[in-house]
Design a protein around this motif. Sequence first.
Motif, short mmCIF file in Angstrom:
data_model
loop_
_atom_site.label_atom_id
_atom_site.label_comp_id
_atom_site.label_asym_id
_atom_site.label_seq_id
_atom_site.Cartn_x
_atom_site.Cartn_y
_atom_site.Cartn_z
N LEU B 111 26.85 3.86 89.82
CA LEU B 111 27.80 2.95 89.16
C LEU B 111 28.13 3.41 87.74
O LEU B 111 28.04 2.62 86.79
CB LEU B 111 27.27 1.52 89.13
CG LEU B 111 27.16 0.74 90.43
CD1 LEU B 111 26.85 -0.74 90.14
CD2 LEU B 111 28.43 0.81 91.26
N ASP B 132 38.14 -0.01 92.84
CA ASP B 132 37.46 -1.27 93.10
C ASP B 132 36.24 -1.48 92.19
O ASP B 132 35.29 -2.17 92.56
CB ASP B 132 37.05 -1.32 94.58
CG ASP B 132 37.06 -2.76 95.11
OD1 ASP B 132 37.75 -3.60 94.51
OD2 ASP B 132 36.35 -3.03 96.09
N PHE B 133 36.28 -0.85 91.01
CA PHE B 133 35.23 -1.08 90.02
C PHE B 133 35.82 -1.80 88.81
O PHE B 133 37.03 -1.99 88.70
CB PHE B 133 34.61 0.26 89.59
CG PHE B 133 33.71 0.85 90.62
CD1 PHE B 133 32.45 0.32 90.85
CD2 PHE B 133 34.13 1.93 91.40
CE1 PHE B 133 31.62 0.86 91.83
CE2 PHE B 133 33.30 2.47 92.37
CZ PHE B 133 32.05 1.93 92.58
N LEU B 219 30.81 -2.13 86.81
CA LEU B 219 30.38 -3.23 87.68
C LEU B 219 31.34 -3.29 88.87
O LEU B 219 32.42 -2.73 88.82
CB LEU B 219 30.44 -4.56 86.91
CG LEU B 219 29.44 -4.75 85.76
CD1 LEU B 219 29.66 -6.11 85.10
CD2 LEU B 219 28.01 -4.62 86.25
N PRO B 220 30.93 -3.99 89.91
CA PRO B 220 31.89 -4.24 91.00
C PRO B 220 33.03 -5.09 90.45
O PRO B 220 32.82 -5.95 89.60
CB PRO B 220 31.07 -5.03 92.02
CG PRO B 220 29.64 -4.83 91.66
CD PRO B 220 29.61 -4.60 90.20
#
Lengths: 468, 468
Positions: B111, B132-133, B219-220
């Motif tokens: 990440l 998608d982060f 982060l997501p």
Amino acid sequence: MGNYKKLDDKDIAFIKNVIGDEERVLVGENINEEYSHDELGGTSSYPDIVIKVKSAEEISAIMKYAYEQTIPVTPRGSGTGLVGSSVAIKHGIMIDTSLMNQVLELDEENLTITVEPGVLLMELAAYVEEHDFFYPPDPGEKSATIGGNISTNAGGMRAVKYGVTRDYVMGLEVVLPNGEITQFGGKVVKNSSGYDLKDLIIGSEGTLGFITKAILKLLPLPKRVISLLIPFPTLEKAIDTVPEIIKSKAIPTAIEFMQREVIEDAEEYLGKAFPDKQSDAYLLLKFDGNSTEEIEEIYDKVAKLCLEQGALDVLISDTEEREESLWKARGAFLEAIKGSTTYMDEVDMVVPRNRVNEMVTYLHDLQKTVDIRIKSFGHAGDGNLHAYILKDELSDEEWEKRMRNAMELIYRKAHELRGQVSGEHGIGFAKKPYLMESLPEENIRLMNGIKQVFDPKNILNPHKVAQI
Amino acid sequence: MGNYKKLDDKDIAFIKNVIGDEERVLVGENINEEYSHDELGGTSSYPDIVIKVKSAEEISAIMKYAYEQTIPVTPRGSGTGLVGSSVAIKHGIMIDTSLMNQVLELDEENLTITVEPGVLLMELAAYVEEHDFFYPPDPGEKSATIGGNISTNAGGMRAVKYGVTRDYVMGLEVVLPNGEITQFGGKVVKNSSGYDLKDLIIGSEGTLGFITKAILKLLPLPKRVISLLIPFPTLEKAIDTVPEIIKSKAIPTAIEFMQREVIEDAEEYLGKAFPDKQSDAYLLLKFDGNSTEEIEEIYDKVAKLCLEQGALDVLISDTEEREESLWKARGAFLEAIKGSTTYMDEVDMVVPRNRVNEMVTYLHDLQKTVDIRIKSFGHAGDGNLHAYILKDELSDEEWEKRMRNAMELIYRKAHELRGQVSGEHGIGFAKKPYLMESLPEENIRLMNGIKQVFDPKNILNPHKVAQI
């Protein structure tokens, strides 16, 4: 450096006068053996005097005097460190903060708590939970002081989701080596007002300043916590699943790995059976949130993913009793391993989390290469591994030889994997050579330069961290 | 200090030779006026040469040379700063990083994203969202470089929930003033391996080292975002509600306050009407999460609480279009206020969040006391207020007098409320006197000592932050 004044009767008289309470000043035979070492005990040396301080003002007066007289001062909390940070290797004065253990303020409007350095981690956790708040850092050693936690930037199990101690320290009151009391940071959420001295103190293991007060950030207490115990056919398969969990963007609170042999040590140590027997290798995951549904969605996804990756089973722990039996076992690992051998030393390396498997395999194979037992467990979710090298029945000489050999090889491997010497236990006295080897020369030069700026007479916890 | 060598033809020839590309080296008349100041323009001075670097190696070679020759070097990103950090007040060499704008790696297993310093915040945000982060720091100025953001520890709107830039920087590659390239931190989640040099670089405004690469934490991406626009009868009532929201333990992503007069500036600047007209004072809140239900529960609670506290209405913005119209207005405030007057200067103080109201009331009343217009808006949720002092039609002399007077009073008040001089814009050149006044003498001494350790010849962005 190193020309310290040896404590004499005049110094002792001065100190007793400052403190004004004979019971808080220990000299000579009154100094308990405990004060000569920390939890692991590899570094050992007695202070000449131990002072149980009660205020920043007392510390300031003593530091001022020590500065004038060039007497070394060693700060100490509960003495639960593992690398000798709180051992008075140059003798002199030891300042014990255990009586400075008051919670000074809970500020609900700013979500902060202000504490003295001697408050124990377990006391802090209980206090805030009573008030429906949450202090996320959760190192295994609950009887450590918060001052000690800040000094090593302790991490703990919840780092995957919540970060480490550093992320929760908003402000510090610090006594500098010259005795001046000052403040770094405060009750402000943002700060771009000059160099970040606060973060320099955090993790400096009591070498730059003496922490006398801390303003900590709190979060709302998550309402629901659920753990998953997941047996895998092999440890490799278990750990290989961790980057997949991270990639899936479900962020668990904790991801720990554990092996049968360490679990058995814990069973023996606690006198209690572990809730599962079907495998040699487990992942233990924790999830928290505000509703069961919220957590369910995430852990369902993770459980499926683990089964796809070859997990043997997924055991859900959603009662307080089960929760406790799982995490109590996990919390007992260090003591349990310690109890399973005659003596041990530890490596607290941290590597990128997708390299944990390489490291664990390396540790496993190293046992044969060096002919020594190594047990490990740790924070698979954040790459912080704890490896314990066991003396068992080795002679002192053989132990020293093999242990040094194993340690050097482990640190070299960690470096190769772009890891760091310590994830959370610090460098102290015991890990200095490995730090020196792992960092660029320029970084060591900068660290020692900074030490000199804070402590030109080198009296505060000297010869620790980056200082030869 | 201050005995710098004046750049001569030999130096220019050396630099051109290092760079090997005439178009990336600007001298004399080829130096655009933009390079003489930053966004606010209060500090103004030309460099002798501007170099558009492409690599850490180029920077290293130039720094080594500058170090030998004692030539000052000023790092520069997009020049969007507000306090003169990126202005070459001692002339010499300016190093422009805008061509070092590559995303080097997206590491989904750890990440992290690794970027060059010249990547713009808006480019970074778009890149990670595509994958998608989520990179949470969200300062208003989207065309700032990430190197600049790290150098000022930029905060932004999402700090209430997600923290500031510092919380997302895991590792840095830095060229030191002597030209050596080194690394601080890395792809590790925990680190207790010596003093925290990484956090010392963050927020040091290019005075300790030159950032050439950054490893950032991701982060997501939250799946759902909803905003609430909440009109209140008075600004005081609006801001008084903020500590109640915090106390309720619902943690919004952002809590901003805004007033009609600033909204009108934004309407004019954007040529677009703001979605609501019913009040003079608003709170704008954002919530994010992974499901509508999860967010709904929280914002329902907050909406009720606001109505109980006297809010006039609660407007839910749950379409992308509405979201954009609200936050675009908020994002335009600085430029809009700038456009509404002839010239302005700013105060970026941060106070504990339960003291925001006192500060806002003080600013309001100060307009009369000092007879000058002041507009403010800001991050009510984190205590970081932006106050703009407007010149309007004042003579230069009157402006200087009243502005200084207002500024001194504002900083004094912030100090009284236990605030700090800067929440996120930094100190640079313009705010030095206020920093000096606000911090204990010992802190200034330590900062300047640290500067000397990193930069003994005082060539890297000299006379900024804590340095007279």
